[in-house]
Design a protein around this motif. Structure first.
Motif, PDB file in Angstrom:
ATOM      1  N   ILE A  31       0.847  -1.202   0.000  1.00 50.65           N
ATOM      2  CA  ILE A  31       0.000   0.000   0.000  1.00 50.65           C
ATOM      3  C   ILE A  31       0.878   1.246   0.000  1.00 50.65           C
ATOM      4  CG2 ILE A  31      -1.634   1.377   1.364  1.00 50.65           C
ATOM      5  CD1 ILE A  31      -2.812  -1.360   2.324  1.00 50.65           C
ATOM      6  N   ARG A  81       1.092   4.132  -2.918  1.00 48.25           N
ATOM      7  CA  ARG A  81       0.857   5.552  -2.627  1.00 48.25           C
ATOM      8  C   ARG A  81       2.050   6.394  -3.056  1.00 48.25           C
ATOM      9  NH1 ARG A  81      -1.463   4.847   3.433  1.00 48.25           N
ATOM     10  NH2 ARG A  81      -3.618   4.371   2.887  1.00 48.25           N
ATOM     11  N   HIS A 123      -2.962   5.595  -6.797  1.00 49.01           N
ATOM     12  CA  HIS A 123      -3.979   5.688  -5.756  1.00 49.01           C
ATOM     13  C   HIS A 123      -5.054   4.602  -5.872  1.00 49.01           C
ATOM     14  CE1 HIS A 123      -2.010   9.277  -4.438  1.00 49.01           C
ATOM     15  NE2 HIS A 123      -2.074   9.768  -5.674  1.00 49.01           N
ATOM     16  N   GLU A 124      -5.440   4.252  -7.093  1.00 47.98           N
ATOM     17  CA  GLU A 124      -6.443   3.190  -7.260  1.00 47.98           C
ATOM     18  C   GLU A 124      -5.898   1.856  -6.763  1.00 47.98           C
ATOM     19  OE1 GLU A 124      -8.135   2.958 -11.173  1.00 47.98           O
ATOM     20  OE2 GLU A 124      -8.525   5.111 -11.232  1.00 47.98           O
ATOM     21  N   LYS A 125      -4.642   1.595  -7.080  1.00 48.61           N
ATOM     22  CA  LYS A 125      -4.011   0.361  -6.610  1.00 48.61           C
ATOM     23  C   LYS A 125      -3.924   0.359  -5.086  1.00 48.61           C
ATOM     24  CE  LYS A 125       0.139  -2.392  -7.224  1.00 48.61           C
ATOM     25  NZ  LYS A 125       1.413  -2.509  -7.949  1.00 48.61           N
ATOM     26  N   ALA A 126      -3.578   1.486  -4.499  1.00 46.48           N
ATOM     27  CA  ALA A 126      -3.502   1.581  -3.037  1.00 46.48           C
ATOM     28  C   ALA A 126      -4.866   1.294  -2.411  1.00 46.48           C
ATOM     29  CB  ALA A 126      -2.998   2.960  -2.617  1.00 46.48           C
ATOM     30  N   GLU A 127      -5.936   1.822  -3.010  1.00 47.07           N
ATOM     31  CA  GLU A 127      -7.284   1.573  -2.479  1.00 47.07           C
ATOM     32  C   GLU A 127      -7.668   0.102  -2.614  1.00 47.07           C
ATOM     33  OE1 GLU A 127      -9.312   3.411  -0.568  1.00 47.07           O
ATOM     34  OE2 GLU A 127      -7.547   4.708  -0.562  1.00 47.07           O
ATOM     35  N   ARG A 128      -7.306  -0.512  -3.744  1.00 46.11           N
ATOM     36  CA  ARG A 128      -7.591  -1.945  -3.934  1.00 46.11           C
ATOM     37  C   ARG A 128      -6.838  -2.767  -2.881  1.00 46.11           C
ATOM     38  NH1 ARG A 128      -4.775  -5.579  -6.350  1.00 46.11           N
ATOM     39  NH2 ARG A 128      -3.531  -4.119  -7.564  1.00 46.11           N
ATOM     40  N   ARG A 168      -5.905  -1.692   0.046  1.00 41.15           N
ATOM     41  CA  ARG A 168      -6.540  -1.438   1.360  1.00 41.15           C
ATOM     42  C   ARG A 168      -7.724  -2.374   1.557  1.00 41.15           C
ATOM     43  NH1 ARG A 168      -5.968   2.467   4.757  1.00 41.15           N
ATOM     44  NH2 ARG A 168      -8.183   2.858   5.024  1.00 41.15           N
ATOM     45  N   ALA A 169      -8.472  -2.631   0.481  1.00 39.45           N
ATOM     46  CA  ALA A 169      -9.588  -3.582   0.560  1.00 39.45           C
ATOM     47  C   ALA A 169      -9.065  -4.988   0.840  1.00 39.45           C
ATOM     48  CB  ALA A 169     -10.413  -3.558  -0.729  1.00 39.45           C
ATOM     49  N   ARG A 198      -8.182  -5.017   4.531  1.00 35.62           N
ATOM     50  CA  ARG A 198      -9.368  -5.107   5.399  1.00 35.62           C
ATOM     51  C   ARG A 198      -9.889  -6.542   5.457  1.00 35.62           C
ATOM     52  NH1 ARG A 198     -10.352  -0.027   3.229  1.00 35.62           N
ATOM     53  NH2 ARG A 198     -11.629  -0.854   1.537  1.00 35.62           N
ATOM     54  N   GLU A 217      -5.469  -1.860  10.403  1.00 37.35           N
ATOM     55  CA  GLU A 217      -6.200  -0.694   9.914  1.00 37.35           C
ATOM     56  C   GLU A 217      -7.681  -0.994   9.871  1.00 37.35           C
ATOM     57  OE1 GLU A 217      -3.062   1.580   7.067  1.00 37.35           O
ATOM     58  OE2 GLU A 217      -4.728   0.596   6.143  1.00 37.35           O
TER      59      GLU A 217
END
Length: 111
Positions: free
Chosen positions: A75, A79, A84-89, A91-92, A95, A111
């Motif tokens: 992640i 960043r 940013h899209e890869k970082a959000e993916r 993060r999912a 989670r 997180e």
């Protein structure tokens, strides 16, 4: 499947031995394809090796926090590179990983 791989599989089956597919290895790893991809990227190894490494970590003391750190590192790298899209993916992916490994909720890194 290409001709050579198909011939190898057919030859193995004719000898009474079955070959594992990459999907079989992924399923045996007990990890999602996204988790395997994160390990592969972080360690700079093929996904099939990442599946094996991830399985090993899942069954080693301290391995689950190491996998958590791998995803966090990915992640941070995404960043830093402006992806940013890869970082959000990722993060999912993190989670979901934390939900499946509740022992991480007791650490300050979750997180």
């Amino acid at each position: 499947m290409d001709g050579e791989a198909g011939a190898l599989c057919a030859g193995a089956e004719a000898r009474g031995r079955a070959m594992l597919t990459i999907n079989d290895v992924f399923e045996l790893s007990e990890l999602s394809e996204d988790e395997i991809a994160a390990i592969a990227e972080h360690e700079h190894i093929p996904q099939i090796c990442a599946a094996e490494y991830g399985y090993y970590l899942c069954h080693t003391e301290g391995g689950t926090p190491a996998l958590h750190r791998i995803i966090l590192d990915d992640i941070e790298a995404a960043r830093a590179a402006g992806h940013h899209e890869k970082a959000e993916r990722l993060r999912a992916v993190l989670r979901k990983f934390v939900q499946e490994h509740r022992e991480l909720l007791n650490t300050s890194q979750a997180e």
